[in-house]
Write a protein that holds these residues in place. Structure first.
Motif, mmCIF file in Angstrom:
data_model
loop_
_atom_site.group_PDB
_atom_site.id
_atom_site.type_symbol
_atom_site.label_atom_id
_atom_site.label_comp_id
_atom_site.label_asym_id
_atom_site.label_seq_id
_atom_site.Cartn_x
_atom_site.Cartn_y
_atom_site.Cartn_z
ATOM 1 N N VAL A 198 23.296 75.592 -29.691
ATOM 2 C CA VAL A 198 24.144 74.621 -28.980
ATOM 3 C C VAL A 198 24.891 73.736 -29.977
ATOM 4 O O VAL A 198 26.101 73.533 -29.850
ATOM 5 N N HIS A 199 24.188 73.234 -30.989
ATOM 6 C CA HIS A 199 24.825 72.336 -31.951
ATOM 7 C C HIS A 199 25.824 73.039 -32.867
ATOM 8 O O HIS A 199 26.719 72.400 -33.422
ATOM 9 N N ASN A 200 25.686 74.355 -33.025
ATOM 10 C CA ASN A 200 26.581 75.106 -33.906
ATOM 11 C C ASN A 200 27.422 76.118 -33.136
ATOM 12 O O ASN A 200 27.918 77.074 -33.709
ATOM 13 N N TRP A 201 27.560 75.916 -31.852
ATOM 14 C CA TRP A 201 28.210 76.869 -30.962
ATOM 15 C C TRP A 201 29.585 77.294 -31.469
ATOM 16 O O TRP A 201 29.924 78.478 -31.469
ATOM 17 N N HIS A 250 13.913 75.425 -30.898
ATOM 18 C CA HIS A 250 14.705 75.118 -32.089
ATOM 19 C C HIS A 250 15.927 76.030 -32.178
ATOM 20 O O HIS A 250 17.020 75.571 -32.521
ATOM 21 N N LEU A 251 15.746 77.313 -31.868
ATOM 22 C CA LEU A 251 16.866 78.252 -31.886
ATOM 23 C C LEU A 251 17.918 77.842 -30.863
ATOM 24 O O LEU A 251 19.113 77.826 -31.160
ATOM 25 N N GLY A 261 30.970 81.545 -29.575
ATOM 26 C CA GLY A 261 31.777 80.329 -29.485
ATOM 27 C C GLY A 261 33.262 80.575 -29.624
ATOM 28 O O GLY A 261 34.067 79.718 -29.263
ATOM 29 N N GLN A 262 33.634 81.752 -30.127
ATOM 30 C CA GLN A 262 35.052 82.089 -30.236
ATOM 31 C C GLN A 262 35.657 82.409 -28.870
ATOM 32 O O GLN A 262 36.822 82.133 -28.620
ATOM 33 N N ARG A 263 34.834 82.978 -27.966
ATOM 34 C CA ARG A 263 35.320 83.401 -26.649
ATOM 35 C C ARG A 263 34.802 82.540 -25.503
ATOM 36 O O ARG A 263 35.405 82.484 -24.439
#
Length: 108
Positions: free
Chosen positions: A61-64, A55-56, A70-72
């Motif tokens: 992945v869905h909120n990357w 789940h984590l 996800g910024q870099r």
């Protein structure tokens, strides 16, 4: 499910701490699925821990794009498709394979 556990789960959208009910949750989980794990190994990861990890991983992945990573980094893609989740390698699978947006560094 016991009444105290039911009360602890709150309502939809509520963040709940269920750590005090781990033993009861494990019993409920064990009784709700068939024996899907079979091994000769002496030590096996608890199925509830595995489910939480999955789940984590899916959540990340869905909120990357909303994470600091996800910024870099971006999750590895091929032909526009995300293939960096559970990416196969010689020794097994990588949970999340990401590469820096400048394409110079990877993150596992």
């Amino acid at each position: 499910m016991s009444q105290p556990l039911r009360n602890a789960t709150g309502s939809l959208g509520t963040v709940s701490n269920l750590s005090d009910y781990a033993a009861e949750l494990e019993i409920l989980h064990r009784n709700s699925i068939s024996d899907v794990l079979s091994t000769a190994e002496a030590i096996v990861e608890k199925p509830t821990v595995f489910v939480l990890e999955k789940h984590l991983e899916d959540f990340l992945v869905h909120n990357w794009q909303h994470t600091s990573l996800g910024q870099r980094y971006q999750i590895y893609t091929e032909d526009g498709d995300i293939v960096g989740q559970q990416y196969p390698v010689d020794t097994g699978r990588i949970d999340i394979l990401a590469i820096s947006k400048d394409k110079k560094n990877s993150w596992l």
